[in-house]
Design an enzyme around this catalytic site. Structure first.
Site, PDB file in Angstrom:
ATOM      1  N   ASP A 110     -28.187  19.478  21.060  1.00 42.23           N
ATOM      2  CA  ASP A 110     -27.592  20.246  22.131  1.00 42.23           C
ATOM      3  C   ASP A 110     -27.043  19.421  23.359  1.00 42.23           C
ATOM      4  O   ASP A 110     -26.127  18.754  23.038  1.00 42.23           O
ATOM      5  CB  ASP A 110     -28.916  21.096  22.503  1.00 42.23           C
ATOM      6  CG  ASP A 110     -28.588  22.129  23.719  1.00 42.23           C
ATOM      7  OD1 ASP A 110     -28.122  23.219  23.346  1.00 42.23           O
ATOM      8  OD2 ASP A 110     -29.003  22.007  24.932  1.00 42.23           O
ATOM      9  N   HIS A 276     -30.925  27.218  16.164  1.00 41.04           N
ATOM     10  CA  HIS A 276     -30.544  26.380  16.968  1.00 41.04           C
ATOM     11  C   HIS A 276     -31.279  25.092  17.040  1.00 41.04           C
ATOM     12  O   HIS A 276     -30.984  23.877  17.174  1.00 41.04           O
ATOM     13  CB  HIS A 276     -30.190  26.947  18.252  1.00 41.04           C
ATOM     14  CG  HIS A 276     -29.846  25.800  19.557  1.00 41.04           C
ATOM     15  ND1 HIS A 276     -28.632  25.046  19.259  1.00 41.04           N
ATOM     16  CD2 HIS A 276     -30.259  25.427  20.718  1.00 41.04           C
ATOM     17  CE1 HIS A 276     -28.696  24.343  20.313  1.00 41.04           C
ATOM     18  NE2 HIS A 276     -29.692  24.566  21.214  1.00 41.04           N
TER      19      HIS A 276
END
Length: 297
Positions: A110, A276
């Site tokens: 991320d 994610h």
């Protein structure tokens, strides 16, 4: 101070000053140096399931990015450059040099992956190889924005609003907002170990940390894009691994390898059966991929 010691048995803890911040870091193991960088809205605790295993063969350095976790929250400045990926990358290069590591491998997830991308461009002499988890480049995201992207990545446009709009709104119920973020993008709150979730909650409860996170996103929409524009045409030269969650936004919105081949010359990778937050959803598979990548010749 951090309560994450129970998650990193055998790791030491230090606070290392850099030219722009003070970085909280855990260090464990021995062998070739490896830097692990977390993303939003987490801390170094996200690596707790794989860092000890990697420490069997590597010296593993697990910091909090500036503005996150127990690292300091310096001013962002009028141009938000204090939270640019360039500033964050410089912090981590300085941390590694302080620890005696001039050249090292990096794995980022991320926001940490975006720091990793910038680090490979700004400090090619330091980055031996890099893995970037569940992102495509920032410039590509903003350059290919449509309704679908803006709906899924709404926080990219919410958090960049002027201070104190997002800060005040999130501050009304910060743990609810944190849980919403952690439970989205193909993940659920049951993906997180209770001790790790408690760490995220503890750190996100700090208004200064939440402001710093907003500054991170404000920088990405302004000064980071300027840095990226100046590097148009430059590609990452180091061996690059790209992993993404098949059930997350990156897997749904992009063909990640196709995108990354415009930004890196030596890239490979594939999807993981996760959302994610793939490191915590599928730690064994991520660990296997990282180990294989680190030992490639």
């Amino acid at each position: 101070m951090t309560d994450s010691g129970q998650l990193f048995e055998g790791f030491g803890q230090r606070r290392i000053p850099t030219s722009g911040a003070e970085i909280n870091v855990r260090v464990g193991g021995s062998g070739p140096p490896l830097l692990l960088l977390h993303g939003f809205p987490q801390t170094h605790a996200m690596w707790h399931q794989i860092a000890p295993a990697l420490a069997a063969t590597h010296t593993v350095v697990v910091p909090d990015l500036r503005g996150y976790g127990d690292s300091s929250t310096p001013p962002g400045g009028d141009d938000h450059a204090g939270y640019s990926f360039r500033a964050m990358a410089a912090d981590q290069v300085e941390v590694m040099r302080t620890l005696g590591h001039q050249r090292f491998a990096v794995v980022g997830h991320d926001r940490g992956a975006r720091v990793t991308h910038r680090m490979a461009l700004d400090h090619p002499e330091a980055v031996e190889r890099l893995a970037m988890l569940d992102i495509v480049p920032t410039r590509h995201v903003y350059g290919h924005t449509d309704k679908r992207l803006a709906t899924v990545y709404y926080h990219w446009f919410f958090l960049i609003q002027p201070d104190e709009l997002p800060e005040r709104l999130i501050g009304n119920d910060p743990i609810y907002y944190l849980h919403s973020a952690l439970g989205s993008f193909g993940s659920g709150l049951d993906s997180y170990a209770p001790a790790a979730l408690a760490e995220y909650e503890r750190c996100f409860a700090d208004p200064q940390t939440r402001h710093a996170m907003c500054e991170d996103y404000r920088a990405a929409a302004t000064v980071d894009l300027e840095h990226d524009k100046a590097d148009t045409g430059r590609r990452v030269q180091q061996p690059t691994l790209v992993l993404w969650g098949a059930k997350g936004a990156v897997g749904a919105l992009y063909e990640p390898l196709t995108v990354w081949r415009d930004y890196a010359t030596n890239v490979r990778g594939h999807s993981i059966d996760a959302g994610h937050f793939l490191v915590e959803q599928q730690p064994d598979e991520v660990l296997t991929e990282i180990r294989a990548f680190l030992t490639e010749t």
